[in-house]
Scaffold this active site. Structure first.
Site, short mmCIF file in Angstrom:
data_model
loop_
_atom_site.label_atom_id
_atom_site.label_comp_id
_atom_site.label_asym_id
_atom_site.label_seq_id
_atom_site.Cartn_x
_atom_site.Cartn_y
_atom_site.Cartn_z
N ALA A 48 3.16 4.00 -12.87
CA ALA A 48 2.76 4.09 -14.30
C ALA A 48 3.27 5.24 -14.93
O ALA A 48 4.20 5.18 -16.07
CB ALA A 48 1.29 3.94 -14.65
N GLN A 195 5.33 -1.07 -1.47
CA GLN A 195 5.30 0.30 -2.19
C GLN A 195 4.81 1.18 -0.97
O GLN A 195 4.98 2.54 -0.78
CB GLN A 195 4.81 0.53 -3.32
N ASP A 236 -3.01 1.74 -13.35
CA ASP A 236 -2.10 1.49 -14.19
C ASP A 236 -2.72 1.43 -15.45
O ASP A 236 -1.96 1.72 -16.55
CB ASP A 236 -1.21 0.21 -14.05
N ASN A 246 -5.01 -2.02 -11.28
CA ASN A 246 -3.96 -1.14 -10.30
C ASN A 246 -3.47 -2.42 -9.44
O ASN A 246 -3.74 -3.34 -9.62
CB ASN A 246 -4.71 -0.02 -9.46
N LYS A 247 -2.32 -1.66 -8.65
CA LYS A 247 -1.48 -2.72 -7.76
C LYS A 247 -2.44 -3.85 -7.02
O LYS A 247 -3.79 -3.51 -6.45
CB LYS A 247 -1.02 -1.82 -6.77
#
Ligand code: MRU
Length: 348
Positions: A48, A195, A236, A246-247
């Site tokens: 982000a 990630q 995010d 978030n992810k």
């Protein structure tokens, strides 16, 4: 490690191509606002805060591209490029925040092209520098919750690669390690783009911090056996009530932690708060290509039958009751969160 910067000599943006990691550290040059939008959409640059800074530089590039236009034309071009960049990824509010902030500069009534260029570049550099300082503040507040001997499950990548330098949740972990706290990180792989195993493991390795990679679905095992003491991830976008986008996988991780009385911390710059979203369900979730799930091989073979369909939400919402504390540059804070704080920070 600074992961994105404005190259004064070429008047272009340089950033690490995160798709090549951990195998190769490849720097890539972005020459236009459109290239920045594509780099954000293709995950060359991600995280982000990092995409916010990239977006700001993208608007500078747009202004530099139109050297022979009138001021009015430049203003229109830069604002239009801002819209294109913002549309590249919808969930992380830092991108919109940075584009809006640059937009205010564009509209600041400057008659000279040169002056507009200078003002835009100065603002983008300021946003980038603020990100570094913000991360230092987050780390300062965050280390208060880290105990000697902690085993922390970390999701996605929140390190230098996701920011300009340092990182948010990973920045806290790095600072705690630097201060001599013994800890270990269980690195969620973070399907589908890894990630965790590609980027977070790489950053931890650079710092010499002990870690082990786990599959996302193994987290429950470690939490249930009390083999992990904390869960940490970034954000995010954070709604006014403290729900965190978030992810993808953050929600399941928080559920498993909560069920096993393990604390969950979301770590982010206050600029990730978007109080215009009252609750998590107001946050737009990005869906990405099915190919990210399906174009994978195990033992050289496809992981799904030819023609298989897949659906790929890139983020999920962790409701506020699963989060123990919100760690920010403003301190360790609790909802409700106010929009006015976010705007004031942007105008500092
Ligand atoms: O899709 P990505 O890799 O951009 O997702 C990133 C995350 O979800 C991060 O946890 C978040 O942006 C915080 S980064 C400091």
């Amino acid at each position: 490690m600074r992961t994105i910067y404005w190259d004064k000599s070429t008047e272009q943006v340089k950033t690490i191509d995160q798709r090549a990691l951990p195998g190769r550290v490849e720097w890539i040059t972005l020459k236009t606002g459109e290239e920045v939008a594509a780099a954000i959409q293709n995950m060359i640059i991600r995280g982000a805060p990092a995409i916010g800074v990239a977006g700001a530089y993208g608007m500078v590039l747009a202004a530099y591209q139109c050297k022979v236009m009138t001021s009015t034309m430049i203003v229109a071009k830069v604002l239009e490029t801002g819209k294109i960049i913002q549309a590249a990824r919808p969930t992380a509010v830092n991108l919109k925040w940075a584009i809006d902030r640059m937009g205010k500069v564009v509209l600041s009534n400057t008659s000279s092209t040169k002056e507009l260029h200078n003002l835009l570049l100065a603002e983008a550099e300021k946003i980038a520098e603020e990100d570094i300082q913000t991360n230092l503040k987050i780390a300062k507040h965050g280390i208060e919750i880290i105990e000697d001997g902690d085993v922390i499950i970390h999701h996605c990548n929140t390190g230098s690669l996701a920011t300009v330098e340092g990182g948010t949740a990973l920045g806290v972990i790095k600072e705690a390690w630097k201060q001599g706290k013994r800890l270990k990180v269980l690195v969620d792989e973070t399907r589908p783009l890894f990630q965790g195993s590609r980027l977070t493991a790489w950053e931890l390795q650079q710092e010499g911090i002990p870690y082990e990679i786990i599959t996302d679905s193994a987290a429950g095992f470690f939490l249930e056996r009390k083999l992990a003491t904390k869960v940490m991830f970034g954000a995010d976008r954070v709604a006014a009530n403290g729900d965190v986008a978030n992810k993808i996988g953050s929600y399941m991780l928080a559920l498993a932690a909560h069920a096993n009385q393990i604390p969950v911390y979301s770590v982010f710059p206050y600029t990730s708060v978007d109080a215009s979203c009252g609750m998590g369900s107001d946050i737009e979730i990005e869906f990405r290509a099915a190919s990210e799930l399906l174009d994978v091989k195990v033992n050289g073979n496809d992981i799904a039958p030819e023609g298989a369909k897949a659906i790929n939400p890139a983020f999920d919402i962790t409701p506020n009751h699963l989060i123990t504390a919100w760690i920010t540059d403003e301190g360790i804070i609790y909802p409700p969160f106010k929009m006015s704080d976010r705007i004031n920070l942007g105008e500092e």
